[in-house]
Design an enzyme around this catalytic site. Structure first.
Site, PDB file in Angstrom:
ATOM      1  N   LYS A   1      20.780 -37.360  -8.761  1.00 31.75           N
ATOM      2  CA  LYS A   1      21.525 -38.591  -8.466  1.00 31.75           C
ATOM      3  C   LYS A   1      21.300 -38.997  -7.014  1.00 31.75           C
ATOM      4  O   LYS A   1      20.977 -40.139  -6.720  1.00 31.75           O
ATOM      5  CB  LYS A   1      23.016 -38.351  -8.751  1.00 31.75           C
ATOM      6  CG  LYS A   1      23.895 -39.532  -8.447  1.00 31.75           C
ATOM      7  CD  LYS A   1      25.326 -39.271  -8.890  1.00 31.75           C
ATOM      8  CE  LYS A   1      26.239 -40.351  -8.337  1.00 31.75           C
ATOM      9  NZ  LYS A   1      27.644 -40.173  -8.695  1.00 31.75           N
TER      10      LYS A   1
ATOM     11  N   GLU B   1      17.965 -27.725  -3.803  1.00 33.80           N
ATOM     12  CA  GLU B   1      17.283 -27.004  -4.884  1.00 33.80           C
ATOM     13  C   GLU B   1      16.256 -27.902  -5.561  1.00 33.80           C
ATOM     14  O   GLU B   1      15.109 -27.500  -5.804  1.00 33.80           O
ATOM     15  CB  GLU B   1      18.308 -26.541  -5.943  1.00 33.80           C
ATOM     16  CG  GLU B   1      19.239 -25.439  -5.496  1.00 33.80           C
ATOM     17  CD  GLU B   1      20.517 -25.960  -4.860  1.00 33.80           C
ATOM     18  OE1 GLU B   1      20.516 -27.109  -4.354  1.00 33.80           O
ATOM     19  OE2 GLU B   1      21.520 -25.226  -4.861  1.00 33.80           O
TER      20      GLU B   1
ATOM     21  N   GLY C   1      27.852 -36.940 -11.607  1.00 30.56           N
ATOM     22  CA  GLY C   1      26.761 -36.076 -12.059  1.00 30.56           C
ATOM     23  C   GLY C   1      27.098 -35.356 -13.359  1.00 30.56           C
ATOM     24  O   GLY C   1      26.295 -35.292 -14.292  1.00 30.56           O
ATOM     25  N   ARG C   2      28.322 -34.814 -13.454  1.00 30.97           N
ATOM     26  CA  ARG C   2      28.683 -34.035 -14.634  1.00 30.97           C
ATOM     27  C   ARG C   2      29.003 -34.922 -15.838  1.00 30.97           C
ATOM     28  O   ARG C   2      29.314 -34.419 -16.919  1.00 30.97           O
ATOM     29  CB  ARG C   2      29.852 -33.108 -14.302  1.00 30.97           C
ATOM     30  CG  ARG C   2      31.035 -33.800 -13.647  1.00 30.97           C
ATOM     31  CD  ARG C   2      31.981 -32.784 -13.012  1.00 30.97           C
ATOM     32  NE  ARG C   2      33.092 -33.392 -12.293  1.00 30.97           N
ATOM     33  CZ  ARG C   2      33.053 -33.763 -11.015  1.00 30.97           C
ATOM     34  NH1 ARG C   2      31.935 -33.621 -10.315  1.00 30.97           N
ATOM     35  NH2 ARG C   2      34.114 -34.293 -10.421  1.00 30.97           N
TER      36      ARG C   2
ATOM     37  N   GLU D   1      34.437 -28.487 -12.215  1.00 33.79           N
ATOM     38  CA  GLU D   1      34.133 -29.310 -11.037  1.00 33.79           C
ATOM     39  C   GLU D   1      35.066 -30.522 -11.030  1.00 33.79           C
ATOM     40  O   GLU D   1      35.382 -31.060  -9.964  1.00 33.79           O
ATOM     41  CB  GLU D   1      32.656 -29.750 -11.041  1.00 33.79           C
ATOM     42  CG  GLU D   1      32.173 -30.248  -9.690  1.00 33.79           C
ATOM     43  CD  GLU D   1      30.655 -30.398  -9.601  1.00 33.79           C
ATOM     44  OE1 GLU D   1      30.002 -29.596  -8.904  1.00 33.79           O
ATOM     45  OE2 GLU D   1      30.123 -31.326 -10.224  1.00 33.79           O
TER      46      GLU D   1
ATOM     47  N   HIS E   1      31.166  -9.459 -30.914  1.00 33.51           N
ATOM     48  CA  HIS E   1      30.734  -8.083 -30.633  1.00 33.51           C
ATOM     49  C   HIS E   1      30.732  -7.809 -29.132  1.00 33.51           C
ATOM     50  O   HIS E   1      30.096  -6.863 -28.677  1.00 33.51           O
ATOM     51  CB  HIS E   1      29.355  -7.849 -31.244  1.00 33.51           C
ATOM     52  CG  HIS E   1      29.376  -8.007 -32.731  1.00 33.51           C
ATOM     53  ND1 HIS E   1      29.622  -6.956 -33.587  1.00 33.51           N
ATOM     54  CD2 HIS E   1      29.259  -9.110 -33.514  1.00 33.51           C
ATOM     55  CE1 HIS E   1      29.620  -7.405 -34.831  1.00 33.51           C
ATOM     56  NE2 HIS E   1      29.406  -8.717 -34.816  1.00 33.51           N
TER      57      HIS E   1
ATOM     58  N   LYS F   1      27.005 -25.731   0.990  1.00 30.65           N
ATOM     59  CA  LYS F   1      25.646 -26.285   1.126  1.00 30.65           C
ATOM     60  C   LYS F   1      25.246 -26.356   2.589  1.00 30.65           C
ATOM     61  O   LYS F   1      24.155 -25.935   2.967  1.00 30.65           O
ATOM     62  CB  LYS F   1      25.584 -27.713   0.554  1.00 30.65           C
ATOM     63  CG  LYS F   1      25.699 -27.819  -0.940  1.00 30.65           C
ATOM     64  CD  LYS F   1      25.537 -29.282  -1.354  1.00 30.65           C
ATOM     65  CE  LYS F   1      25.946 -29.512  -2.790  1.00 30.65           C
ATOM     66  NZ  LYS F   1      26.006 -30.909  -3.176  1.00 30.65           N
TER      67      LYS F   1
HETATM   68  O1  F6P Z   1      26.750 -29.611  -5.798  1.00 31.55           O
HETATM   69  C1  F6P Z   1      27.399 -30.282  -6.787  1.00 31.55           C
HETATM   70  C2  F6P Z   1      26.645 -31.507  -7.228  1.00 31.55           C
HETATM   71  O2  F6P Z   1      26.858 -32.525  -6.343  1.00 31.55           O
HETATM   72  C3  F6P Z   1      27.059 -31.885  -8.630  1.00 31.55           C
HETATM   73  O3  F6P Z   1      28.207 -32.638  -8.656  1.00 31.55           O
HETATM   74  C4  F6P Z   1      25.847 -32.572  -9.117  1.00 31.55           C
HETATM   75  O4  F6P Z   1      25.834 -32.685 -10.501  1.00 31.55           O
HETATM   76  C5  F6P Z   1      24.765 -31.668  -8.565  1.00 31.55           C
HETATM   77  O5  F6P Z   1      25.252 -31.268  -7.304  1.00 31.55           O
HETATM   78  C6  F6P Z   1      23.401 -32.264  -8.446  1.00 31.55           C
HETATM   79  O6  F6P Z   1      23.411 -33.409  -7.654  1.00 31.55           O
HETATM   80  P1  F6P Z   1      22.200 -34.407  -7.670  1.00 31.55           P
HETATM   81  O7  F6P Z   1      22.075 -34.964  -9.040  1.00 31.55           O
HETATM   82  O8  F6P Z   1      22.538 -35.453  -6.655  1.00 31.55           O
HETATM   83  O9  F6P Z   1      20.954 -33.651  -7.302  1.00 31.55           O
END
Ligand code: F6P
Length: 547
Positions: free
Chosen positions: A207, A213, A267-268, A353, A384, A510
């Site tokens: 987003k 990452e 995002g979620r 979240e 199990h 972060k």
């Molecule tokens: O670190 C949390 C977050 O901001 C989430 O809310 C989001 O889904 C995820 O990181 C990834 O964010 P982006 O889509 O901006 O890479």
């Protein structure tokens, strides 16, 4: 903006009522009200939901709905659907529900018809996916794309990977998907290990397009590709999904190959936006559209069904009932469908979240414990593993069982006479029954169990569960299930009085990780002095790495 429910008359009534029924057993609830097994049920879209195995009677439901009314749940819900800025700490609308509105709908928010915008992107995604699936979009060496790799994390990963696994039997164009999320290099290395660059398309899904990452993994993937096919290949093998065109261009992806969404999609809550592109490439635009219709079906239900027959409201309020009045810490989600193996993990971000907050909209502390903890595994595997605790442990863990009448595919049982799917579902029904009714000491002794063993075998029962059944795991049903949980999160968030749509709690970790990287790698002095524990850990790590 939000009512403190603990000061309402409805709260007081519910508290009194809870004291009266807290220790009643589900056996008694059923004995007193034999019709509850069919009455305390509802249908929502294709879902048949049984909430009779909960520690509630009809009065409890009335009182819970009274509390929901006192919290102005209807008004809050309507405010969300109409595009009011209910995400107060970020001053944003919350409109994931607009992502699944039909094309002929209109919703003007902040002067803009968002439905037109949504369908413009959906059409572009559809055209792109048609081209890839039909082989009109080719890789740099002229080969058809057969694997898409979604690079994203959090909401830009958990939704697509969960949906892909759940619906992979609906793949119909010879395209499969992989997902890379973790900054642990093992994730990317594993994904690339058996890939042919000529037939691979990378989707960089972020987003913000600034997530460490994702940008790190995307850079690694680009390096892998260009070392094999040359720099020019990026244009044919990389597309982006983001709200940030500038950063996409900076990364080197042509914004012609970018699919956008908007700041009003959290995002979620974004798997039904362009973030679902990997899924669309695998199952095609028509089945993706059925997936969106499923969400919309549940949205309509949430908006139109009276509170007494409203699935997200009832299930959200029952979740709230246990977490607030019984101090239950968590809820287990147990899909009796192996293809839904990632559903609990997906729900963890969606629910935790969203509702893992300690302050209300106005910044004052919450007055009830917020944020149920969601966890789970598919049945029967979980049986199990951790069901022992569900059945005989001292903690109360309400559980959601999810199952389907028709399997995607079936196999015969060992003796060749039955269906493995029937075996799976008989486990579902047996577990919910045993959780609710158990087996008491008298009944165990009557089986001839020695007296000293009886206490070990007692199954206390009175363990609540919801049964959610659907005819089959289809794209539409999956959309309905996701929206069912999205709206439960909303309902509980209103009860807590919190902003369910921000996530400030993830930011500090972060920035501190970024600050620590040079300390690990170059022995730079930390910007701020480290505590003695972190300092010793970093020293140990540096020594191990020979630095
Ligand atoms: O670190 C949390 C977050 O901001 C989430 O809310 C989001 O889904 C995820 O990181 C990834 O964010 P982006 O889509 O901006 O890479």
């Amino acid at each position: 903006m939000s009512v403190d429910i603990t000061g309402t008359e409805a709260w007081k009534k519910l508290k009194d009522h809870q004291h009266r029924i807290a220790y009643r057993h589900l056996r008694d609830f059923f004995a007193d009200d034999p019709a509850r097994g069919s009455d305390l049920t509802l249908t929502a879209g294709d879902l048949y939901i049984d909430y009779s195995k909960h520690r509630v009677d009809r009065t409890t439901i009335e009182l819970l709905l009274g509390l929901a009314r006192a919290a102005e749940l209807d008004e809050r819900r309507d405010a969300m659907f109409s595009g009011e800025h209910i995400n107060t700490s970020e001053d944003r609308a919350v409109l994931h529900t607009a992502l699944r509105l039909p094309k002929d709908a209109t919703l003007v928010v902040d002067g803009q018809d968002v439905v037109a915008d949504v369908h413009e992107v959906l059409d572009r995604m559809g055209d792109f996916s048609d081209r890839v699936r039909s082989g009109h979009w080719l890789g740099a060496t002229g080969e058809k794309i057969t694997t898409v790799v979604n690079i994203g994390i959090g909401g830009s990963d958990l939704g697509p990977v969960m949906v892909y696994r759940a619906l992979r039997h609906y793949a119909d164009a010879g395209i499969s998907a992989k997902f890379v999320s973790n900054i642990d290099p093992a994730d990317m290395i594993a994904a690339l290990s058996d890939l042919d660059p000529a037939t691979t398309l990378f989707i960089v899904a972020s987003k913000t397009f600034s997530t460490l990452e994702t940008l790190t993994n995307a850079t690694a993937a680009r390096r892998w590709l260009t070392e094999r096919l040359g720099d020019a290949a990026v244009a044919q093998h990389f597309v982006a999904v983001s709200t940030n065109a500038e950063k996409v261009a900076d990364f080197g992806i042509d914004t012609e190959n970018m699919f956008g969404f908007w700041d009003w999609v959290g995002g979620r809550y974004s798997v039904d936006s362009a973030i679902g592109l990997s899924v669309m490439l695998v199952i095609g635009r028509d089945q993706f559209s059925e997936f969106l219709d499923g969400f919309h079906t549940m949205d309509r239900h949430f908006v139109t069904a009276p509170l007494e027959a409203n699935a997200p409201v009832l299930l959200g309020m029952i979740g709230f009932w246990y977490s607030t009045f019984f101090e239950a810490q968590s809820r287990a989600v147990l899909p009796y469908a192996n293809d839904m193996s990632r559903f609990p993990a997906y729900l963890q971000q969606l629910t935790m979240e969203s509702n893992g907050k300690s302050v209300k909209h106005d910044g004052t502390p919450v007055t009830v414990d917020s944020g149920e903890i969601f966890w789970g595994e598919p049945g029967t595997n979980g049986q199990h593993a951790f069901y022992q605790l569900l059945h005989q442990g001292t903690r109360l863990v309400p559980a959601d069982f999810i199952g389907f009448a028709e399997p995607i595919d079936d196999l015969p049982t060992a003796d060749g006479t039955g269906s493995m799917h029937d075996l799976l579902m008989s486990n579902f029904f047996a577990q919910t029954k045993v959780l609710a009714f158990g087996k008491n000491a008298e009944e165990i002794a009557a089986d001839g169990t020695p007296a000293d063993i009886v206490p070990h075998k007692v199954m206390p029962g009175n363990r609540p569960s919801t049964s959610i059944l659907a005819p089959k795991l289809t794209p539409s049903v999956l959309g309905q299930l996701i929206a069912l949980y999205e709206h439960q999160v909303f309902v509980e968030g209103v009860m807590f009085g919190i902003d369910s749509f921000d996530q400030w709690g993830v930011e500090l970790g972060k920035t501190q990780a970024q600050e620590l990287t040079p300390v690990l790698t170059e022995a730079e002095k930390p910007a701020t002095e480290l505590d003695s524990s972190t300092s010793a850990l970093v020293d140990w790590y540096r020594t191990q790495r020979g630095r």
